[in-house]
Design an enzyme around this catalytic site. Structure first.
Site, PDB file in Angstrom:
ATOM      1  CG  ASP A  43      -2.368   0.395   1.088  1.00  4.97           C
ATOM      2  OD1 ASP A  43      -2.686   0.983   0.017  1.00  4.97           O
ATOM      3  OD2 ASP A  43      -2.927   0.651   1.927  1.00  4.97           O
ATOM      4  CB  CYS A  82      -6.182   2.364  -2.337  1.00  2.00           C
ATOM      5  SG  CYS A  82      -5.001   3.216  -1.086  1.00  2.00           S
ATOM      6  CG  HIS A 136     -10.216   0.111  -1.093  1.00  2.00           C
ATOM      7  ND1 HIS A 136      -9.192   0.653  -0.617  1.00  2.00           N
ATOM      8  CD2 HIS A 136     -11.457   0.546  -0.457  1.00  2.00           C
ATOM      9  CE1 HIS A 136      -9.111   1.726   0.275  1.00  2.00           C
ATOM     10  NE2 HIS A 136     -10.724   1.576   0.325  1.00  2.00           N
ATOM     11  CG  ASP A 333      -1.899   0.956  -3.564  1.00  2.00           C
ATOM     12  OD1 ASP A 333      -0.879   1.592  -3.258  1.00  2.00           O
ATOM     13  OD2 ASP A 333      -2.893   0.824  -2.800  1.00  2.00           O
TER      14      ASP A 333
END
Ligand SMILES: *[C@@H]1O[C@H](CO)[C@@H](O)[C@H](O)[C@H]1NC(C)=O
Ligand SMILES: *[C@@H]1O[C@H](CO)[C@@H](O)[C@H](O)[C@H]1NC(C)=O
Ligand SMILES: *[C@@H]1O[C@H](CO)[C@@H](O)[C@H](O)[C@H]1NC(C)=O
Ligand SMILES: *[C@@H]1O[C@H](CO)[C@@H](O)[C@H](O)[C@H]1NC(C)=O
Ligand SMILES: *[C@@H]1O[C@H](CO)[C@@H](O)[C@H](O)[C@H]1NC(C)=O
Ligand SMILES: *[C@@H]1O[C@H](CO)[C@@H](O)[C@H](O)[C@H]1NC(C)=O
Ligand SMILES: *[C@@H]1O[C@H](CO)[C@@H](O)[C@H](O)[C@H]1NC(C)=O
Ligand SMILES: *[C@@H]1O[C@H](CO)[C@@H](O)[C@H](O)[C@H]1NC(C)=O
Length: 595
Positions: A43, A82, A136, A333
């Site tokens: 992330d 994200c 997500h 990401d």
């Protein structure tokens, strides 16, 4: 345009066929069944890694993975947020096809019943499992992380992720805060652990379970949460980055001639207690110099902590006997501004927001050893021990002496790191990659059917790709002994990202506008030499962009201005360049596929 892509398919099919044959034979020669896949998504990770040439970073485990892999040095996401980015790369469709620019719809309901990367593996006989943040979570993945379509069993989420927004960061007088900068003592945290430790533990147990059963290949996706904010990590990792070693971003002021619509006001940071306490003005800040350094330090520390979890995971992959038959992919990401352009976080079309690390390891191909080991390297034991001993062993008299000692130490530290760098051999591709390329690439590498190129408006087609398979690039680079080469194979000449805005002037929701509030879409294109962006009118009801209504244009000459500090779009001397780039941007990704 579809004619062009057809031409490509025919002219390359013979070559691709040979590649596939030889990939399969690499694997079957080794006497192994279908390879498993370990897909690691991190992330908010920009390429702040040793293997990407950042000599400050202590990331020994990812660097070690990179020595056995192809490292893609020019990889870009489709949108620097994200949810939209993950939905895009997991379905191999761009945001204009998934219709997800925010977090509030599920593509199967809002756009089409698109097959995902893990679903493709599941449908081809794999056991698929999601650990941590892969899709997500929430609405964007149907409140189930797309189970049961994508996964054989429900997704695992680490319980301590519940404290993401909690006041758990220790401050003065024993108080706790909801900070960005959050070094902690793990055993004192609620639940006595941290999310990425729990995800790694779960994944290690997964290997343990699967090792009893080598008959079914697996697709294991592990999504690590750090270095996403809060920058919460075991506090000893901070010691790897002494504050006086940290510098401000190379270009940390407002870019010249930047159209305001391009600006991201990093609203999510402002909600945190430590940033609130700085009383920054909206929307430009800037953050105080001291706090910029602290945030950069903690981003690096959180990255080293994440690296240790990657290392323990890969070590377990080996221990349980999977490492010589498992494709390993590590990807971010989207990127993150660490003060570049006076900005923080993602939410923009700048290089720092859209560029990510991408490392692809294929046993038998990118590493020819039969016994592939991934021995854990503790980041805390890599370089700082010398520092500790050195500073302890010197009784500091004056400030002057202190500075000298620090300088000497840093010299020593740098020598050690740079020597290590020059010895390492990474196989680097500078070809332009986009995350929509992952799905066809991983499928081809594993010997699965490769989805064909989507036609325009592919809403009714479940399985197709808006990317291209890079398997032939990987094979070609693996077979060249010289590292740091482009392959010379024909490949796409530009890559595309986009970001929505609610208004021309920055406002509270400029970072994350809901679909209904989107009025402007910033389309950006990266070639080897340029980044070119147009911010144009967008209708959220029809999803139509209006190229004739332009709110801002950006042109960065990457060879002379890699920081993207000076927008050249408004100079008449660049008018010709600008209009030729504009034409390609409007024609889109199909027009730049290799012919
Ligand atoms: C990777 O890309 C960066 C930035 O585009 C460039 O400065 C660097 O030289 C590249 N690295 C290699 C090994 O080619
Ligand atoms: C979507 O695709 C899945 C898997 O192929 C299938 O089971 C499901 O019925 C489809 N849903 C719709 C609404 O078509
Ligand atoms: C491993 O197997 C045990 C026993 O079947 C099960 O309880 C556990 O949930 C499994 N763990 C993982 C990570 O698959
Ligand atoms: C082992 O694999 C077989 C075939 O995929 C499957 O049917 C079985 O349930 C698996 N056993 C375990 C313990 O996971
Ligand atoms: C921020 O504002 C508050 C209230 O106005 C004040 O108490 C505090 O000292 C200010 N902090 C800084 C860093 O200026
Ligand atoms: C895979 O690695 C193991 C050791 O972990 C080794 O014993 C085995 O021979 C290897 N298999 C192949 C086909 O290379
Ligand atoms: C540094 O100190 C540790 C213990 O504090 C010791 O074990 C180690 O040998 C020392 N290293 C050097 C290079 O002096
Ligand atoms: C597109 O923008 C142009 C220029 O502002 C305008 O004249 C035209 O009406 C717009 N088209 C649509 C469909 O809104």
């Amino acid at each position: 345009m579809s004619v062009k892509s057809c031409t490509m398919d025919t002219s390359m099919s013979a070559y691709v066929f040979v590649v596939i044959l030889s990939l399969i034979s690499t694997i079957t020669n080794a006497g192994l069944s279908k390879p498993s896949v370990l897909f690691i998504v991190v992330d908010d990770l920009r390429p702040a890694l040793g293997c990407y040439g950042n000599s400050l970073m202590v990331t020994p485990n990812i660097d070690n993975l990179a020595t056995k892999s192809v490292l893609f040095n020019n990889t870009f996401v489709q949108q620097a947020l994200c949810g939209p980015s993950r939905t895009s790369f997991l379905t191999s469709r761009r945001p204009d096809t998934t219709h997800l620019y925010d977090f509030y719809s599920y593509w199967r309901k809002a756009a089409g019943n698109f097959t995902t990367l893990p679903q493709h593996f599941k449908q081809n006989g794999y056991f698929t499992q999601s650990v941590g943040k892969v899709f997500h979570p929430g609405v964007s993945s149907g409140h189930t992380d797309d189970f049961p379509y994508s996964w054989s069993v429900p997704a695992y989420h680490p319980p301590t992720q519940a404290y993401k927004m909690a006041k758990v960061c220790p401050g003065p007088k024993g108080n706790v805060y909801m900070d960005i900068v959050c070094p902690v003592t793990v055993k004192d945290q609620p639940g006595g652990s941290l999310p990425d430790i729990q995800s790694r533990e779960f994944a290690v147990n997964f290997f343990k379970n699967m090792s009893a059963n080598h008959s079914q290949p697996f697709f294991l996706a592990v999504g690590f949460h750090k270095p996403h904010i809060p920058l919460k990590y075991p506090k000893e990792y901070r010691d790897l980055y002494p504050l006086n070693k940290i510098k401000l971003a190379h270009h940390h002021t407002f870019p010249l001639r930047l159209p305001l619509v391009a600006w991201n006001p990093w609203t999510d940071l402002r909600e945190r207690d430590d940033i609130k306490a700085l009383n920054l003005s909206f929307p430009f800040g800037p953050v105080t110099k001291d706090y910029q350094l602290l945030m950069r330090q903690s981003y690096y520390a959180a990255t080293s902590y994440m690296d240790s979890q990657v290392g323990l995971l890969l070590d377990a992959l080996h221990t349980h006997g999977f490492s010589n038959n498992t494709i390993v992919v590590l990807v971010g990401d989207h990127g993150w501004s660490l003060g570049e352009h006076q900005e923080w976080s993602k939410y923009s079309n700048f290089e720092v927001s859209v560029r990510v690390p991408l490392i692809i390891h294929v046993p038998g191909l990118t590493d020819k050893h039969t016994d592939i080991t991934f021995q854990y390297k503790d980041p805390l034991k890599q370089v700082h021990v010398k520092y500790r001993n050195h500073s302890r062993s010197n009784l500091v008299q004056t400030q002057r002496e202190k500075i000298d000692i620090q300088k000497n130490y840093f010299k020593e530290y740098n020598v050690i790191r740079s020597k290590e760098f020059s010895l390492k051999k990474y196989k680097v591709s500078n070809d332009l990659m986009e995350l929509v390329d992952l799905f066809p690439t991983i499928s081809e590498l594993a010997g699965l059917p490769v989805p064909s190129t989507c036609p325009p408006n592919p809403f009714k087609i479940d399985l197709c790709t808006e990317g291209s398979s890079a398997a032939k690039l990987i094979q070609s680079i693996s077979h060249t002994d010289s590292s740091r080469q482009s392959t010379g194979l024909r490949w796409k000449s530009a890559v595309f990202s986009q970001y929505p805005r609610p208004s021309v002037e920055p406002q509270e929701n400029s970072d994350k506008p809901h679909l209904k509030d989107i009025r402007i879409m910033g389309y950006t294109m990266r070639t080897q030499q340029y980044r070119y962006t147009e911010w144009v009118q967008f209708d959220p009801a029809t999803f139509h962009m209006n190229w004739s209504r332009v709110y801002g244009t950006e042109l960065y000459l990457r060879n002379s201005d890699p920081d993207e500090a000076e927008n050249m779009a408004y100079f008449s001397s660049y008018a010709e360049l600008r209009s030729s780039l504009s034409r390609v941007l409007h024609e889109g990704w199909r027009s730049v596929l290799p012919t």
